[in-house]
Enzyme design. Sequence first.
Site, PDB file in Angstrom:
ATOM      1  CG  HIS A 141      46.368   1.063  28.880  1.00 58.79           C
ATOM      2  ND1 HIS A 141      45.485   1.252  29.911  1.00 58.79           N
ATOM      3  CD2 HIS A 141      47.003  -0.106  29.138  1.00 58.79           C
ATOM      4  CE1 HIS A 141      45.591   0.243  30.773  1.00 58.79           C
ATOM      5  NE2 HIS A 141      46.498  -0.596  30.319  1.00 58.79           N
ATOM      6  CB  SER A 262      38.818  18.212   2.942  1.00 59.52           C
ATOM      7  OG  SER A 262      38.691  19.596   3.159  1.00 59.52           O
ATOM      8  CE  LYS A 268      40.719  16.414   6.271  1.00 55.24           C
ATOM      9  NZ  LYS A 268      40.458  16.685   7.676  1.00 55.24           N
ATOM     10  CD  GLU A 275      35.012  10.392   9.747  1.00 55.90           C
ATOM     11  OE1 GLU A 275      35.396  11.255  10.540  1.00 55.90           O
ATOM     12  OE2 GLU A 275      34.898  10.606   8.529  1.00 55.90           O
TER      13      GLU A 275
END
Length: 442
Positions: A141, A262, A268, A275
């Site tokens: 979970h 970024s 970043k 992705e």
Amino acid sequence: MQKIDQFIGSFSFDGRLAEVDIIGSIAHTKMLVKTKIINNTDGKQIILGLTSILNEIRNGTKLGDEEDVHQAIEKELINRIGTVGGKMHTARSRNDQVVTSLRLYIKLQIKIVKKLINSFQKILVKKALDNIDVVIPGFTHLQPAQPILAAHHILAYAWMLQRDKERFTDCYKRTDILPLGSAALAGTSFNINRKYTAKLLGFQHISENSLDAVSDRDFAIELVFCLSLTALHLTRFCEEIILWMTPEFNYIKIDDKFTSGSSIMPQKRNPDCAEVIRGKSGRIFGDLIALLTIIKSLPLAYNRDLQEDKPPIFDALDNTKICLRVITDMISSLEFISEQTFKSTEKGFLAATEIADYLAKNNVPFRTAHGIVKDIVLYCKKRSKNLNELSIEEYNRFSKIFKKDIFKYLDAKNIIKMKTSYGGTSKKSVLCQIRNIQQKLK
Ligand code: ARG
């Protein structure tokens, strides 16, 4: 070419079948000669012509614009050797020709995909071995559950991919059936020898029903399903890569080239490759749905709708292959930040189950033990303490059964060491697992 002919045709997207189409036509011509349906001289001329076209295509020559690649090749042949080239199409139809090419193509592609999966699995096994002592929290979970070896976690993907490969092998069996000789739908009155053509083209079997043979695309649906499931497995791993790379987890590093910065936030590193792989699964699943929908409700036998099978098949193949290549490279560069992963095992009360097992091994019914440990965890939470920071006196407040040896059960490395069940996360079990998968990857 007229706009409407372009619309009806498939030339804009079936060009990659050129090679297999020619190989199919050469075999068909050889069969026609062997069965004396055409004479040796004509056969030789056709085969020579086809071979020269094949060589030129392999060197990058483009075919002239026609209804489809099959028509373009036939036209080109007739341009080169004259009307005798038209004899090649004796005792066959475009309908059985198209699906023969598609089966030949998919057979080749399955072999490529399986090789790519195998290479990725080898990298996973290497990473498992390189990180055999790295400890991470295991989750259920997405909540910290029990400590495990990072190697064990990585190998879970190697086994998924092993099943994927087996599915491709299975799909191959059903693709390995020659439809050629079914002609348009009814078979042919020429005295052909289908088994001979099958032998020349390396097909294990010949189809049993000509109507089924020209309209069946099960093998293609199965292929795209297999590709979808492989892509799905990749998305699960990529999702974890993305999570593990966040500053909150900070479990891993991957080579900068698989990430991007970024444009506005200088701190970043975005996990773009992971992705994109996760995202590409969307179009691969879409290809499966497209294919199912195209073939749904089609009456027997061939219908032109079937021509639309190619874009989704090719798209699913291209994207799964590129994802496999990229993930293999990306994971080759993966490094665990083991101090960090170990630190995480100290949060989340990962030893709770061990304590319950400790009591159960000392004859406390597991349900009761579970309740006791729940109270201990609550007690720790209130005092912001870890399970290994309580004293034996504190443990004894919850149960007299606890002895000093309980502390042995609170250490993540020890907990892992004890998971010696077959398929478990102890180093011993994981090394056995590695031997087993290596056996399969040979
Ligand atoms: N290009 C078509 C396909 O890919 C085959 C066309 C069949 N044409 C025909 N007249 N039967 O399915």
